[in-house]
Design a protein around this motif. Structure first.
Motif, short mmCIF file in Angstrom:
data_model
loop_
_atom_site.label_atom_id
_atom_site.label_comp_id
_atom_site.label_asym_id
_atom_site.label_seq_id
_atom_site.Cartn_x
_atom_site.Cartn_y
_atom_site.Cartn_z
N LEU A 208 0.80 -1.16 -0.05
CA LEU A 208 0.01 0.14 0.00
C LEU A 208 0.90 1.36 0.14
CD1 LEU A 208 -2.92 -1.00 2.39
CD2 LEU A 208 -2.99 -1.07 0.00
N CYS A 209 2.22 1.13 0.44
CA CYS A 209 3.12 2.28 0.19
C CYS A 209 3.56 2.58 -1.18
CB CYS A 209 4.32 1.95 1.02
SG CYS A 209 3.90 1.52 2.88
N LEU A 210 2.93 1.97 -2.32
CA LEU A 210 3.39 2.05 -3.52
C LEU A 210 2.57 3.07 -4.31
CD1 LEU A 210 4.12 -1.50 -4.46
CD2 LEU A 210 5.74 -0.06 -3.78
N VAL A 211 1.45 3.47 -3.66
CA VAL A 211 0.63 4.55 -4.25
C VAL A 211 0.05 5.37 -3.18
CG1 VAL A 211 -0.16 3.02 -6.21
CG2 VAL A 211 -1.37 2.92 -4.21
N GLU A 213 -2.66 9.36 -2.51
CA GLU A 213 -4.00 9.96 -3.35
C GLU A 213 -3.35 10.72 -4.46
OE1 GLU A 213 -4.99 13.62 -0.85
OE2 GLU A 213 -3.63 12.92 0.55
N TYR A 214 -2.08 10.88 -4.73
CA TYR A 214 -1.66 11.68 -5.86
C TYR A 214 -1.20 10.81 -7.03
CZ TYR A 214 -1.31 15.11 -2.16
OH TYR A 214 -1.57 16.00 -1.06
N THR A 215 -1.46 9.61 -6.91
CA THR A 215 -1.03 8.66 -7.97
C THR A 215 -2.04 8.56 -9.07
OG1 THR A 215 -0.22 6.89 -6.45
CG2 THR A 215 -0.54 6.28 -8.42
N GLN A 216 -1.45 8.90 -10.25
CA GLN A 216 -2.33 9.07 -11.45
C GLN A 216 -2.27 7.61 -12.03
OE1 GLN A 216 -3.56 11.89 -12.39
NE2 GLN A 216 -2.82 12.65 -10.47
N ALA A 217 -3.40 7.50 -12.86
CA ALA A 217 -3.52 6.25 -13.50
C ALA A 217 -2.53 5.78 -14.36
CB ALA A 217 -4.88 6.59 -14.69
N ALA A 218 -1.77 6.42 -14.88
CA ALA A 218 -0.32 5.67 -15.54
C ALA A 218 0.48 5.25 -14.61
CB ALA A 218 0.30 6.93 -16.44
N ASP A 219 0.66 6.01 -13.52
CA ASP A 219 1.67 5.54 -12.45
C ASP A 219 1.11 4.23 -11.70
OD1 ASP A 219 3.22 7.62 -12.57
OD2 ASP A 219 2.25 8.89 -11.34
N LEU A 220 -0.30 4.20 -11.59
CA LEU A 220 -1.07 3.04 -11.31
C LEU A 220 -0.56 1.70 -12.10
CD1 LEU A 220 -2.94 2.26 -8.49
CD2 LEU A 220 -4.57 2.46 -10.24
N THR A 221 -0.66 2.04 -13.33
CA THR A 221 -0.42 0.86 -14.27
C THR A 221 0.77 0.60 -14.25
OG1 THR A 221 -2.40 1.73 -15.81
CG2 THR A 221 -0.63 0.24 -16.53
N THR A 223 2.83 0.50 -11.60
CA THR A 223 3.01 0.06 -10.29
C THR A 223 2.69 -1.50 -10.68
OG1 THR A 223 2.91 1.92 -9.10
CG2 THR A 223 2.63 -0.28 -7.98
N TYR A 224 1.36 -1.85 -11.04
CA TYR A 224 0.93 -2.87 -11.31
C TYR A 224 1.95 -3.86 -12.32
CZ TYR A 224 -1.80 -6.72 -14.25
OH TYR A 224 -2.16 -7.66 -14.56
N ARG A 225 2.23 -3.35 -13.55
CA ARG A 225 3.15 -4.02 -14.24
C ARG A 225 4.55 -4.40 -13.62
NH1 ARG A 225 2.35 0.36 -19.22
NH2 ARG A 225 0.44 -0.54 -20.14
N MET A 226 4.91 -3.46 -13.06
CA MET A 226 6.42 -3.77 -12.12
C MET A 226 6.25 -5.14 -11.15
SD MET A 226 8.71 -1.76 -13.47
CE MET A 226 9.97 -1.35 -12.07
#
Length: 379
Positions: A208-211, A213-221, A223-226
């Motif tokens: 949960l430390c990886l994202v 409230e400021y995380t954008q959709a591209a950053d979320l993707t 993180t998931y890919r990594m």
């Protein structure tokens, strides 16, 4: 006509004579609307029914907007779900209790309004719902009516979302493993639910430390890919992520596995890669067919051997994507010109979209070439 009324002539927009009249925030019946034409009344809105057009922020002939007269805190709540802004404002106008719930627990308020809209509830029935304990409101909205979940929902921060995401929220809040992580995290946000639903497994406290409230959709993707790629490179060993507590940790762990994977794959002889390709075919079956027709300069990989060789040649981790490729989640192409690139397409919402586009050693492509790839996929 009430002085606190906004009127919209939509005849030119809809190509037939129609006018919508909406009572303003300070009227005796806030946001009640009617539509009429030259012959008289056409329709009259009921509670939590929008006029069907984005009239909340639209100006009338005099430049008046409905939202201009609405308090800032209520406009902020409406901004959390723009597709339902009209209904959310209607719900806030019901009572001081509605406005208080919207302020104290925005997610619970959205769930309550969505429940009331689907039933549908009258104004009186909605007011009655608001007298319930918050745990009971959760229960009415289809979630477990517990005090602990009510507390969690109350402190979960939101960012703008689509109505269908409420179904995702419900699914996330019904997962005991998710709740166990969320309850112990100091600042919970909608982005945490989005990440949990994308990853699902593995789960670990630092995740949960990886994202935030400021995380954008591209950053979320990203993180998931990594996470996915690191797990693939580690052969599914979930323990390699146990000490990852930041995006930097995740990047470092990912890079270490890429370096090891590429060293091993690069050292492998062609004969060894043939053996590995045979093992992949025995495990997954025949290599999938390309979902999008190639164009000049872009061609699909056509075998498990080519997948392994692409990773060895380009010195990145695409050779480890066998599970995602076999599952129909990802398909890999290579660009020969104007740049040598590896292109991954991802299957999302019944469509193929651009995933990652990488040069050798995960270098980025030029903006012009990236735009060319996107145009090809969107043909």
């Amino acid at each position: 006509m009430h002085t606190d009324t906004v009127e919209f002539d939509l005849s030119q927009v809809l190509n037939y004579p129609i006018t919508v009249r909406i009572k303003g925030w300070h009227s005796d019946q806030p946001l009640q609307w009617t539509s009429f034409n030259d012959d008289g009344l056409v329709a009259e809105g009921v509670f939590l029914e929008a006029p069907g057009l984005p009239l909340f922020t639209l100006g009338d002939d005099k430049g008046q907007r409905l939202c201009d007269a609405i308090p800032a805190d209520i406009n902020a709540i409406c901004g959390l779900m723009p597709a339902m802004d009209f209904q959310l404002a209607q719900a806030c106008a019901v009572s001081a209790a509605a406005r208080q719930l919207a302020s104290d627990a925005p997610l619970l308020f959205l769930l309550a309004v969505d429940y009331a809209r689907q039933q549908p509830l009258s104004v009186d029935a909605f007011e009655q719902l608001l007298t319930f304990r918050r745990a009971d409101i959760l229960n009415a909205a289809g979630l477990r009516g517990s005090k602990s979940l009510a507390r969690l929902v109350g402190r979960l921060k939101l960012s703008p979302m689509m109505p269908w995401e409420l179904d995702d929220v419900r699914r996330a809040l019904q997962q005991p493993d998710f709740l166990a992580l969320l309850r112990h995290h100091p600042e919970v946000h909608l982005n945490h639910l989005r990440l949990l639903l994308r990853v699902r497994r593995p789960l670990w406290p630092g995740m949960l430390c990886l994202v935030n409230e400021y995380t954008q959709a591209a950053d979320l993707t990203w993180t998931y890919r990594m996470i996915r790629d690191t797990l693939n490179l580690a052969g599914g060993n979930e323990r390699v992520l146990a000490q990852v507590n930041s995006r930097e940790d995740l990047q470092d762990q990912h890079d270490r596995f890429i370096e090891r994977f590429n060293r091993q794959n690069h050292r492998n002889s062609e004969e060894k890669r043939l053996e590995l390709a045979q093992e992949l075919e025995e495990e997954h079956g025949e290599y999938p067919q390309p979902p999008i027709a190639p164009v000049e300069g872009i061609e699909p990989l056509t075998s498990w051997l080519e997948l392994l060789e692409e990773g060895a040649t380009m010195r990145h981790c695409v050779g480890s994507y066998d599970v995602a490729v076999a599952g129909g989640e990802v398909f890999i192409y290579r660009m020969i010109s104007p740049e040598r690139l590896t292109i991954s397409l991802e299957h999302r919402n019944n469509a193929w979209v651009v995933g990652e586009v990488r040069a050798s050693c995960n270098a980025n492509p030029s903006p012009d070439t990236l735009e060319r790839v996107r145009r090809w996929v969107n043909l």
